[in-house]
Structures are given as C-alpha cells and as structure tokens.
Design an enzyme around this catalytic site. Sequence first.
Site, short mmCIF file in Angstrom:
data_model
loop_
_atom_site.label_atom_id
_atom_site.label_comp_id
_atom_site.label_asym_id
_atom_site.label_seq_id
_atom_site.Cartn_x
_atom_site.Cartn_y
_atom_site.Cartn_z
N GLU A 128 0.85 -1.19 0.00
CA GLU A 128 0.00 0.00 0.00
C GLU A 128 0.89 1.25 0.00
OE1 GLU A 128 -2.63 -0.37 3.35
OE2 GLU A 128 -3.48 -2.25 2.58
N PRO A 129 0.29 2.38 -0.32
CA PRO A 129 1.12 3.58 -0.38
C PRO A 129 1.95 3.80 0.88
CG PRO A 129 -1.02 4.04 -1.30
CD PRO A 129 -1.09 2.63 -0.77
N GLY A 132 5.04 -1.26 2.83
CA GLY A 132 5.48 -2.30 1.91
C GLY A 132 6.18 -3.41 2.66
N GLU A 242 8.38 -18.08 -3.43
CA GLU A 242 8.43 -16.79 -4.12
C GLU A 242 9.83 -16.26 -4.27
OE1 GLU A 242 4.14 -15.37 -2.33
OE2 GLU A 242 5.73 -13.89 -2.48
N GLY A 339 30.99 0.60 -22.36
CA GLY A 339 31.31 2.00 -22.59
C GLY A 339 30.04 2.80 -22.88
#
Lengths: 385, 385, 385, 385
Positions: A128-129, A132, A242, A339
């Site tokens: 959620e905002p 985490g 997971e 590079g």
Amino acid sequence: MKRLTFEPEHEQFRDSVIKFMQAEVAPHVERFHQQGMVDRELFLKAGEQGLLCTWADEKYGGAGIDDFRFEQIIIEENMRHGDIGFYINLHNDLVAPYIAKLGTDEQKARWMPGIVCGEKILAIAMTEPSTGSDLAGIRTRAEDKGDHWLLNGAKTYISNGILSDLVVVAARTDPESRYGIGLFVVERGMEGFERGRKLDKMGMKAQDTAELFFNDVKVPKANVLGDPSQGFGYLARFLAQERLVASIGFMATAQTAFDITLQYVKERRAFGKPIGAFQNTRFKMATMRAELDMAQTYVDQCVLLLNAGQLAAEDASAAKLLTSELEARVMDECVQLHGGAGYMTEYRICRMYTDARISRIFAGTSEIMREIIGRSLGLDERKLS
Amino acid sequence: MKRLTFEPEHEQFRDSVIKFMQAEVAPHVERFHQQGMVDRELFLKAGEQGLLCTWADEKYGGAGIDDFRFEQIIIEENMRHGDIGFYINLHNDLVAPYIAKLGTDEQKARWMPGIVCGEKILAIAMTEPSTGSDLAGIRTRAEDKGDHWLLNGAKTYISNGILSDLVVVAARTDPESRYGIGLFVVERGMEGFERGRKLDKMGMKAQDTAELFFNDVKVPKANVLGDPSQGFGYLARFLAQERLVASIGFMATAQTAFDITLQYVKERRAFGKPIGAFQNTRFKMATMRAELDMAQTYVDQCVLLLNAGQLAAEDASAAKLLTSELEARVMDECVQLHGGAGYMTEYRICRMYTDARISRIFAGTSEIMREIIGRSLGLDERKLS
Amino acid sequence: MKRLTFEPEHEQFRDSVIKFMQAEVAPHVERFHQQGMVDRELFLKAGEQGLLCTWADEKYGGAGIDDFRFEQIIIEENMRHGDIGFYINLHNDLVAPYIAKLGTDEQKARWMPGIVCGEKILAIAMTEPSTGSDLAGIRTRAEDKGDHWLLNGAKTYISNGILSDLVVVAARTDPESRYGIGLFVVERGMEGFERGRKLDKMGMKAQDTAELFFNDVKVPKANVLGDPSQGFGYLARFLAQERLVASIGFMATAQTAFDITLQYVKERRAFGKPIGAFQNTRFKMATMRAELDMAQTYVDQCVLLLNAGQLAAEDASAAKLLTSELEARVMDECVQLHGGAGYMTEYRICRMYTDARISRIFAGTSEIMREIIGRSLGLDERKLS
Amino acid sequence: MKRLTFEPEHEQFRDSVIKFMQAEVAPHVERFHQQGMVDRELFLKAGEQGLLCTWADEKYGGAGIDDFRFEQIIIEENMRHGDIGFYINLHNDLVAPYIAKLGTDEQKARWMPGIVCGEKILAIAMTEPSTGSDLAGIRTRAEDKGDHWLLNGAKTYISNGILSDLVVVAARTDPESRYGIGLFVVERGMEGFERGRKLDKMGMKAQDTAELFFNDVKVPKANVLGDPSQGFGYLARFLAQERLVASIGFMATAQTAFDITLQYVKERRAFGKPIGAFQNTRFKMATMRAELDMAQTYVDQCVLLLNAGQLAAEDASAAKLLTSELEARVMDECVQLHGGAGYMTEYRICRMYTDARISRIFAGTSEIMREIIGRSLGLDERKLS
Ligand SMILES: Cc1cc2nc3c(=O)[nH]c(=O)nc-3n(C[C@H](O)[C@H](O)[C@H](O)COP(=O)(O)OP(=O)(O)OC[C@H]3O[C@@H](n4cnc5c(N)ncnc54)[C@H](O)[C@@H]3O)c2cc1C
Ligand SMILES: Cc1cc2nc3c(=O)[nH]c(=O)nc-3n(C[C@H](O)[C@H](O)[C@H](O)COP(=O)(O)OP(=O)(O)OC[C@H]3O[C@@H](n4cnc5c(N)ncnc54)[C@H](O)[C@@H]3O)c2cc1C
Ligand SMILES: Cc1cc2nc3c(=O)[nH]c(=O)nc-3n(C[C@H](O)[C@H](O)[C@H](O)COP(=O)(O)OP(=O)(O)OC[C@H]3O[C@@H](n4cnc5c(N)ncnc54)[C@H](O)[C@@H]3O)c2cc1C
Ligand SMILES: Cc1cc2nc3c(=O)[nH]c(=O)nc-3n(C[C@H](O)[C@H](O)[C@H](O)COP(=O)(O)OP(=O)(O)OC[C@H]3O[C@@H](n4cnc5c(N)ncnc54)[C@H](O)[C@@H]3O)c2cc1C
C-alpha cells in the site's frame, strides 16, 4: 560450470520454451515496451503451449508435474529469449499457488481452468502507499457483513495491475490484531474495484505496475481464500517459493547479460585490440563467471530442495539476497564494459540494467532478507536482550 | 543450509576424525605454535588412525577409497578441531598423488607405504626466490649426468620444508625451453640438500615453511617422476584437485570463524544488550551465513565432480578464488565483531585472521585464478588481438 | 597530490623529526619488537629533542606552539621512519591534554615538566574487560572518602600500560547515574595499583598493551582532574582531537605501505616483466593513489580546522572512519601485491598489515563512528520514533 | 562538513544562480524531458543572466572572472535546482575554452560574443562509432585542399548534438601518424554537415545526444583551431579542467540525492518508526555523509589548484574517478532506501539514478582514469619491461 540438475526431458522442454519465447515474445518486445505491458493474448498463447502452471492438476488443464525445474526453465528462457515484462512467473508461481493450495474445490474448479489456459491473469496485492516491507502495517480493511466482506483501501505497485482478472488482496480483517489479515480474490468488474494509473518505472517498461483502489467492494464469502484471519501465515508459507522464483529470474538475467557482454568484449576494439584482451576486462569477466557459477549452483540446489519440500525460508531468503546483489554487480560491470553503448537504450544491456534495479527491492528488500536470515541465527532483536 | 552431499558413513568417519583432532592435535596446539611446527609423530598417529591418503591402494596400507569426501572431512575437521599448522592435506592430497599417479610400481612400492603410515612426510618445491606465480620461470637446474641428475638451485616458501622426508622438486631440465621442467624426488639426507631457515610468517605459526637449497645434489634416475621433460604438464594436471583442496580448507576455517563469532555476539554485551542484537551485527552475520552457504554448496558440488573425474580446472580455480575471498571477508568481519578482543592472540579469531591472509596468495594467487578463468572464456591476452 | 597545508618551517621541522626517528627508533625496532615495548629512554630522548607536547607551555618546558601541524609531523614521521610501537601520540596528543586543559595550576606544575621532558610516560584507562565501546558501562568505582578517593576495578587493553608513570583512570563516582564518571590520575607506585600481563597482540608488537588493576587505591583529592562527576563530558570533549590524531597515523602508515609497494612492483618480476606492468597492478596502485590523496586532503583540512578550534566531532569521526577503512584496504592490497613475501615477517608490509588491523577497532570502532555521524544527521534511534 | 573555500561574494552569486535555476529550468523540466532536450532559449536566458562563461573577456560580453568557483557554483546549482539536461557546463567549461584559448583574435571576435550571450550553443565531437576511449583511433579525416579542409566522417554520442551551432570536431589530418589530429569548428548549416538521430538513453532524458555526419564538408581554414597537427596535445591540455568540471557535477548530484534521501528516511515509516531509525539506515547515511564530505573537500581543493594553474592531470583524473564511483554508490543506496518508490519515475531519485550511470563512462571511463593515474606513478605498460 556445467549445470548438473537437469535431465534430458528438461532440456527438451527447454528447447520448446525457447522456441515459444522467440516466436511469441521476442518479435513484440519493442511494442510491449511502448504500450507499457504485454498483450493479454500472450497469456492465452502460453496457456495453449502448456506453459501456465505446469504443476496444476490435469483436471484443470495442467500437466500435474511435480517438478519445479520445469517452471525454472520457463522463467529462465523468458528472461533470456522473451522479456521480463511478461510476468509469467508471477502468474504461475507466485499467485496461482494461493488458489491451488488454499482454495476450496469449488474455488479451484471456478478459477483454475481459466488460470491454466491464460484467460484469467493473476495479480497479488499486498503493498500500500504507506506500507510495503511491513506487511502487518496494511490498512486496507475487510469488514464482515454477514454474506460478504466489504473491502476498502488502496494498493500500489501491483504487478499485472492493469491486465489482471483475479487479484488476491490482503486486507485487515481484525482491526485489533496486527496480524489479523485475510486474503480475498477480487475479480475484474466487481463494483468499486478501480485501477489507477499505470505507473512509470525506471525499467521493466513492458511490465504493468499499477495502483488499485477498493471502494466498498462487496467480496462474496466464496472469494475468501482459507481462513480470513490467517492470511499473514499463508503469505509467510509461500514466501520461500516466491523468493526462489525471484532468484531464478535474477540468475537468468545476469547470465544473459554476461553472455552478451562476453560477445561484446571480444568484438569491440580499442587501442588496437579487443577490449576483452585488457587484463582489467579479463579479470572482471572471470570474477563474474565464477560468481555466476557459484550462485547458480546454489539456486539449482534450492530448486531440488523445493522439489523435496525441504527449502527453508532462510535459505530462500539467502538465495534472493545474494542473487539480486550479484545481478546488480553483473549489470553494472556489463554496462561499464560496454562504454558509451551501455548507456544507449538500443543496446539490450542498457535496458537490463534498469530492469535489474528492482531486484533488491521487491519480493522483500535486501534489508528484510537480512532480517529473516538473522532471525534464523537466533539474532532476533525482539528476543535478545 | 543443511549440507546435502554426505551419507551416514561419511558422518561416522567425521566423528572419528573429530575425536582424533581433539585428542591428538588440539591439546598441543600451543606448543606447536611455539616450536613453529607440529611434531613428526603426529603424522605417525594420523597414519595409524588411517587418516593419511585414504585413497591409497590397500597394498600400500591405504583404504583404497575412491571418494574424496573422506579427504574433505579430514581437511574440514583438522581446520575446526585441529590446527591449520598440521598440513595433512599437503601430504595427502597435494603431494602424495604425484607419486601415486606418476610413480612407477617400483617407486610406489618404495615410498607409498612410508607415506601412508606417516613415516615419510611430504613436501613439494616449486617456488623460488625470484619466481612464484610464473612457474615456467624457475631457475633450479637438473642436468642429465647419465646415471643421475645433478640438481642445483634454491627453493623458498616450502611448506613442510623442515619436516619433510621426500620433496618433489620442480627443476628445469631443458634450458632452451620455457616449459622443459622435470619433477624429482629428493630424499632427506641426500648430499648437497640443505634446509634453510624456518621462515617467520604472519600467521600459521605451527606450519613449517622453509627455504631449501640444492647444491650439486645427485638425484638417482630412479627418483624422477614420469618424463623429466613433462613436469609442467604434470603440475597443471593436478592443479584442479589442489585448488579444490585449498577451497575445502578455506570454507572450514571460515565456517569455524563464523560459529565462534555467532557465539561471541550472543554473549558479549554493550549498551545493555548482546552486540548480536544490533542491526548492524545481525545484518553482517546474516550476510556471512548466506555467503557461506552458497560457497559451501559450490565446493561440495565440486567434490562430487572431482569424484566423477569431471572437475574442470577453471571451476576449481573459481572455487579457490571465491572461497579465499570469502574467507578473507569473514575473518575480517569476525575480528571486527570481537572488538578489541579480536586483536588479542589469546582469542582464536585473532589467529585465524592472520592464518587466513595467505589463502589468496598461495596455491595460485587470486590474480592467477582470474587469469585461468579468463582464459577459459576465450579471453586470452596472447590469442586475442 | 602535492600536500598544500605545510609551510617551510614545517618542512624544516619534519626533517629534524625524520632524523630523530632514523637515529633513535629505526635501529632498535627489532629489539623493541622482541621486548614487546620500546625503551623508556626513548621518551627522554624525544623530550630532549623537543618532540613531546610541542604545544605545552614554555614554563613547563614546551615550545608553546599552537599549531597542530607540528604534532601531525611527529606522528607521520614516527609511522614512516620510526615504529608504531612508539606511542608518542598517545602521550602527546591523547593524554597530556587532559592534564594541560583540565588540570589545576598545581597539577600542571607537578606533572607537566616531567611529561614534557619524557620522565613521566602517560596512559589513559577507560576500557574494562566487560565494556569498551559503551564507556558509560564501566564498573571501576571511585568512592569519596573525604580526603581521598578509593579506587577499585580493573582496566584492560591499556596502551603504555606497563611503561606509564601517570595513568588517567575513568571511574564511576556516582553509582546511580550512568554518566557520573570522574577522571583520576593514578601514579606509578601507588599502593594497590598493579599491572597485569602485557597482552599478546596480532600486531604492534612493540606497543605495550596491558591490564591494570586497582585494589583499594587511595587516590589523593589532588589527583582528580576537574569535576569528578563530569568525566564523561571531558572525555567527549577531547574526542575530536583524538580521532584526528588516529587518522593522521592511519594515513601515514597507508602512505608508507603504498610507497613500499610501488617500489616493490617496479622491481619484482613475473612472466617477463615487472609486476607493476600488469594492468591489474597498475589499476590497483592508481586507485590507492587516488584514494590516499583524497583522504589526505581531508585530514590535512581537518588539522587546519582543529587549529582554528572548529573541528566538529562528527567530522573527526568521519576522518577516523574513512581513513581506517582506507588504511585497511591499502594494507590488504599491498600484501597481495607482494605475493608470498607479503606473508613473511621479514617484509615490512607483513607487519604493517597486522599493525593496521587495530585501526578500525580502537579509538572508537567503525560502528561507533557511524553512530556518531548518524546522530549528527538527526538520525538518532533514541529520538526518532 | 562545512565547506571552506567560498567567500561571501560566491554565496551571493550562488543565490542568484539558484533563483535562475528555480525560475527558468525547474518549471520546465518535465517538458524538457519529454522533448528530449532543453529549449534553445534557455541558453539565451542564461547568457542574459551572465551565467555563460563568467571567465570570458569583457570585450566579448563576459565578466572576465578568473576564479573557477563561480563556474563551480553554476554547475552545482544547475544539478540541484535545474536539470542535468541543461548542459551549460559543456558549453561554458568544456568547449568554449578551446575557442578562447586556442582561437585567434579573429576567431574569438567572430564566435565568443555569440557564445557568451547564448546565441551560439557549443558541442565537441571526438567520439566515433568505432572509437571512444582510444581517441587516437579516430577515422574522421580532414584533407588539406589548399584554401579549406575537406572533412569526412561520423561522430556519435555528441552532447548538445542537435542544439549546437558550433561543433569542435577532432579529425585526423595526418593519415600516417597516430597522433596527427586537428580541431575544426564546424558551423550549423555548413553543407554536408548532417545531424543524425537524437539517441535514446538510459537517463539524462533532457540532454541531447546525437550522431553527427560529415560528408565532404568544406571547412574554411579560418575555422581551424591552432595548429591542425597538434589537436591531440590540445585535447590533453584541457582535460584536467574537463575532469574537474565533471567531478563538480557528480558531487552536486550526489549531495542532492543524499539530501533528498535524508528527508525521505525521516518521514517514511515502517514497523512503527521512521526507516531512518533503523541502524542499517543510519549507518548507510553516515557512511555516505562521511564519504561525501571527504570527496567534496578534495574537489574544492582541486578548484583552488585550478585557479592557481596547478591542477595536475592525474589529480583531476583521481577526482573524476573517485567522485563518479562515489556518486554511483550514493545513488544506489539512495534508491534502495526509497524502497519501491525508488523505482518510480515520479520520484526524483529514480531519475537521478539513471542519470548518474553515465558518470563512470563519459569524459574518460574509470578504466582510462586508472590508466592515467597509473602512468603518473611510473607504471606505464609501454615503458616498464
Ligand atoms: C516494480 C514493482 C513491482 C511490485 N509488485 C508488487 C506486487 O505485485 N504486489 C505487491 O503487493 N507489491 C508489489 N511491489 C511492492 C514491493 O514488494 C515493495 O516495494 C517492497 O516490499 C518494499 O516496500 P516499500 O516500497 O514500501 O519500501 P519500505 O518498506 O518503505 O522500505 C524503504 C526502505 O526501508 C528499508 N527497511 C524497511 N524496514 C526495515 C527494517 N526493519 N530494517 C532496515 N531497513 C528497513 C527497506 O529495506 C527499504 O530500503 C512491487 C514493487 C515494485 C517496485
Ligand atoms: C605460507 C606459504 C606456503 C607456501 N608453500 C609452498 C609450497 O609448499 N611449495 C611451493 O612450491 N610454493 C609454496 N609457496 C609459494 C606460493 O605458491 C607463492 O608464494 C605464490 O605462488 C605466489 O608467488 P610469489 O610469492 O612469487 O608472488 P609473485 O609471483 O611474485 O606475485 C606477486 C604479485 O604479482 C601478482 N602477479 C603475478 N603475475 C601476475 C599476472 N600475470 N597478472 C597480474 N598479477 C600478477 C601476484 O598475483 C601477486 O599479487 C608458499 C607460500 C607461502 C607464503
Ligand atoms: C591495541 C589496543 C589498544 C588500546 N588502548 C586503549 C587505551 O589505551 N585505553 C583504553 O581505555 N582503551 C584502549 N583500548 C580499548 C579500545 O578502545 C576498545 O577495544 C574499543 O573501544 C572497543 O571496545 P571493546 O573491545 O570492548 O569492544 P565492544 O564494545 O565489546 O564491541 C564489540 C563489537 O560490537 C560492536 N558494537 C558495540 N556497540 C555497538 C552498537 N551500538 N552498534 C553496533 N555495533 C556495536 C563494536 O563495534 C565491535 O564490533 C585499546 C584496545 C586495543 C586493542
Ligand atoms: C551520454 C553521453 C554523452 C557523450 N558526450 C560526448 C561528447 O559530447 N563528445 C564526445 O566526443 N564524446 C561524447 N561521449 C562519448 C564518451 O566520451 C565515450 O563513450 C567514452 O569515452 C567511452 O568510449 P566508448 O563508448 O567508445 O567506449 P570504449 O572505448 O569502446 O570502451 C568500452 C570499455 O572498454 C574499456 N576500455 C577501453 N580501453 C581500455 C583499456 N586500455 N584498458 C582497460 N579497459 C579499457 C572502457 O573503459 C569501457 O569499459 C558521450 C557519451 C555518452 C554516453
């Protein structure tokens, strides 16, 4: 080092997966990147080819194969010949198991066939905002309304957020208890379920990541997975798999980056010789080769342990931690060895670099991995004093 | 992570090795350190116990066991319960194979029994004051004098230099060719064979390292191992095993240091809690645990490959490179976590730290390992242009 | 990079210090190492030469120079041309200031002349067997007995422990308060003051480190430094200087190791060229050179800030943290570039390596440095919540 | 650490630069990113404000300020408050000096006024598709045709490639000599001078990088800078300044990232506290703070040396090497500390991370920096043997 855990049947399967990725993913990668997600049809095609949930019961259309090496191969070849944006492992190995292992027969009958044929794309929404890493801190609420649960809240950073048809949503069912969380299957089209923006990310441009909103969504009781107070435990139970799944992917991208770069340093010239002839280059390539071999051996061993039902959570965390750190080092070195070309989007290594920056963050950050392993050593801040 | 390559018979053997080390080595470690080497008798005792060259043919007193895991166990338990100064693996796995695999029946009959019972302690002398990494640069000369070879030169940094009874000496047999090198068995007491100083080292205080001098030593033709022009090839042939042996040891010391330190951080307190409760400590221990598990898995896998005759030189080099680097990191962190105690000789970790500094240098430096792995990738400075 | 903070008068002074170190220290280093400490007379000679407490008031025999660059030069040249075992900076810059800045006129008159001429060697005793980093955790007790304080306790890891004539001892004066600590000057010969073993260390073989015991030592009130309840604050006040002093030394040893190694890689040959011609060597030397220049610039700048009375505690901690970490990397690389020679005590780099392992531990561990800097950023665990 | 090299007049100037960046750059950053480059007008506005070539002679409209700290401030505040895409330092400090220092009075009169007022935007084109690090390997040819030079070739990765009005082009003037290179000013609109694609990059989305093609471009003799056979030497001469300019920028972005992240870790919460309260976070922030302070001190010192005309090439290379490596570490840590947010383009740190990946590659790769520093130590592969 030659890999040691695969049998001829795996290699045969690998060939077919490679062909699939080369035919169905590779030619469209550029477009997928542009549109910010893969085509829905890709899942259908993968289903047809038998690449969705090889482990699923035959009655649901799966192959019932109880050998994770097949899933490993799918992940590896998607990373090498397909695209990280095709989040087939999220579908196959991270979300489907919740339904297959926690679901009732009714639920499985209802959802698994669609999952296996690719009609129903999956997602899982925990973050959620405002939280985490700290899953127990989620605020999305599910209230028991007798015949249904009323879901309210917002999720973010949800993979397959836009594409998904079924979303496993973690929500707090007991406001009193930090761990009182349930898992709910929210379906495309349910009233009050809105998708937010497709989020613009550093990399993984073809992977769809979105915000999801739940405003008074009535989730039927039939859509609860297992016991609605035990979600925290369920999530923990699937974590080892997971994290191993994540590690498999990290190794595959790192190995691919290495191969691309080995080719490059043999061809690109400076000061009258291939840049691969400079000792610095040789030493960096050698170190990467050694580290990749060592890590791959570990991951392959973990897959065998998973097959045997013996993969400990801390060992999977160790795999996730170390392979993501290795992937990061490899990507960084490989860009450097390219590079200026390493900074140009048209070179694959450039994209792989930005893709890879997520690995140490999602599926549990490196810091959280260290916490978990530390705890398994008896070094638990909450217990030592 | 639980180790996966050992069977019950190995574990039983391990128990007996532990008992041997605890009884015959541990109580004398302090004295061995003082005298700068172990007692000669220790080899006899190890022989009696069947710990010398378990692989040797039964007719020479060996057990004829064709499974390197037994040797692995001896190395591991010597590191943990014995002392790194008891260089039993040099004897068993690094030198004896030259005689067993290159020697004629006559030579084996002459030397193997003494080797297996511990009467004849072994050493190998390649390095010279002016050349180490660059073996082909040695200057020690062996001239063919018809019935014998005349050996002249000086060697340095020779392990078991003072204790050894038989020294396999690499000497240039063809002054014209950079690779024209032969291997000669020089025996204790041969005229013109002198031992120099026992060298004073940073660590490994009980391991005897010395200079050797050869002044007109007449080495009988019967003491040449194989073809006197093929020594370079022979040395290369045994290198994979040598580097794996080194890796096994590095892992064992690193694992031991980790265990000691885990204990320490649980007991030592600061600011009102065990120092193991600080997140920094937990994260460092966790990272080490993960890295040790990964590396051990690789090394154990290499042992199985060696058993199967399939261990590639570059894979053994990778093992040597990465395990020595890991050992170094682990020792450094473990000293750090001990605080001031880590700097005091009375703490085992202090000695382990200085012991371990050699690992990245001998048996081929890290730089040489990178060269070898680099070459296996086709990145050969001499060929790319 | 050319150093920018020294004037001609400093360079002149530097020359004289170099001569002193070459004449009075260098020739005896081997013997100092053997005897485990330097000769007492060395301090007298240094006093004669004006190298003890250049900053001390002229009335006590000092030069009254208020410019720390002179002290910096003494430290640097002792490290380069003398020996780390001659702990002149402990005397000059870490302990003497307690007396000079906290002492009464009477105390200064009593002690400073002997300190400045080298008759009275100094030590400071904070650390105890059960506490080091956590100074507030000390258990040594000082009880106010009216006309004297009764001192009881044990200290360990005390530098100049055997040689010292005056020891500044931190002791708890208020059993109720965690920070109620006083500083007491214990003098050689006081009843109940015993020296324990000279501790055997990983390195710094000529530096004397010992245990000290205080059994009912009657410390006259005239031997208390400042307010006997404010010792914690006093210790904190001198820390910035202490850490800078440490940093100056770390830089000097690291620079010396670099120079030795640069010489070595130009001379030592392998594969037909100086090992300094290999790109790996060149790159490592180049990286070290760059890092040394950057760190030296910072330290030199800190010295100017100290002169100006503006060196913040966190900046000194940053210097200590980074220079000790750099010194460690440099020593490790330099040993590696020496190959087998790096492991032989007869090579200076071998000893410098073990000497340097202490730097990240004493004068506040790297972890404690990070705590201090973190707090200055407002990241204080105890305050954030 | 408080910075020590600025005077009040610098701070005043800094304020005005900040205001400019906030007013003229910041509000348009999003659009600049979208369009892949800044507006041409931005250079005009900067010119008006006196921010273009503060060092330029007053007769050309400059301020004639011989103090590089003013340029340093412009770079720093563009990085912090403007956007890295506004490549004002390329214009001011990397290209304009070629004209100002090598140009004839006529050339300066012709070009400098436009450069200083922002009408003529500058670029420099050395790199070609097949050569970058190895400048002497360029293939672009300039043939002397009596009254003009005929230019043929292709350049790539040219900054300000699309926007530029004057391009300093390095071209081979002597096909026989590896170092026979000249510098030519190619002007917008010259026949045969084509711009290729604007290249799509990992980051620096608002910075214009392009391919340039030269097909039989007739460059008038009046457009040659200095001696057309001495270009290699000229390029070398300006390199110290170029690398310092780069370092100044890297430090500014790294400092900005640090500040953003410090703010973030104080606000973002997990497990009931700000993530800045976790020891791991505190230690990482502390280490960065220390490293930033040390590096900034070095860079600031280098600016003073540049002012004094004493900045050695190897010291500037050291600055470039270490600040770019530090910037990379800082960006990586800062993204990590942001968790998932660090991967989202809407967070500034996300963009800064991809912007920063170029720093170790352009203006001379880290490998080339190491070569240069190594050579200054006498470790020159070509000379040692
Ligand atoms: C591309 C992408 C795809 C994702 N897909 C999904 C998805 O499909 N479903 C889903 O539910 N989520 C998903 N996530 C979310 C992801 O799992 C979280 O971003 C991750 O768990 C970190 O949480 P956070 O972003 O809230 O960081 P935070 O938890 O805020 O962490 C910020 C920083 O603090 C550190 N930290 C936190 N706790 C501690 C501690 N105790 N000690 C030390 N450090 C600590 C973290 O390690 C990190 O460095 C995705 C994220 C991304 C970027
Ligand atoms: C305790 C101890 C025990 C030993 N036991 C034995 C023994 O029993 N028998 C025996 O024969 N030898 C023994 N050795 C010697 C050991 O094998 C050598 O020290 C080692 O091979 C390195 O050789 P060197 O010391 O000559 O270093 P050098 O070869 O001089 O190397 C110096 C440095 O240059 C580097 N270098 C060399 N070549 C290259 C290259 N091409 N590219 C980049 N870098 C390069 C090295 O990596 C090293 O860092 C022992 C050494 C020690 C210290
Ligand atoms: C050669 C030598 C000379 C010395 N000279 C003197 C002297 O003259 N006078 C004197 O008083 N002392 C002296 N000391 C002692 C020295 O100052 C201490 O050893 C040092 O402060 C560390 O304390 P400790 O050994 O008790 O380690 P501990 O405090 O036990 O620390 C053990 C480990 O825990 C870590 N740790 C502790 N606290 C934290 C935390 N909050 N968070 C994370 N990690 C933590 C430490 O960093 C270290 O890694 C000397 C020590 C040595 C070895
Ligand atoms: C965004 C951007 C902007 C640029 N702007 C400009 C510009 O305005 N003008 C301009 O002329 N150029 C510009 N460049 C080009 C830039 O300077 C070059 O990319 C850079 O010099 C590296 O050259 P390369 O890309 O050809 O890499 P290469 O030279 O091919 O190098 C590839 C790899 O080999 C390594 N390598 C090369 N030589 C050695 C050696 N001897 N030993 C060990 N390793 C070695 C390199 O370090 C690198 O890791 C820009 C580049 C970028 C990406």
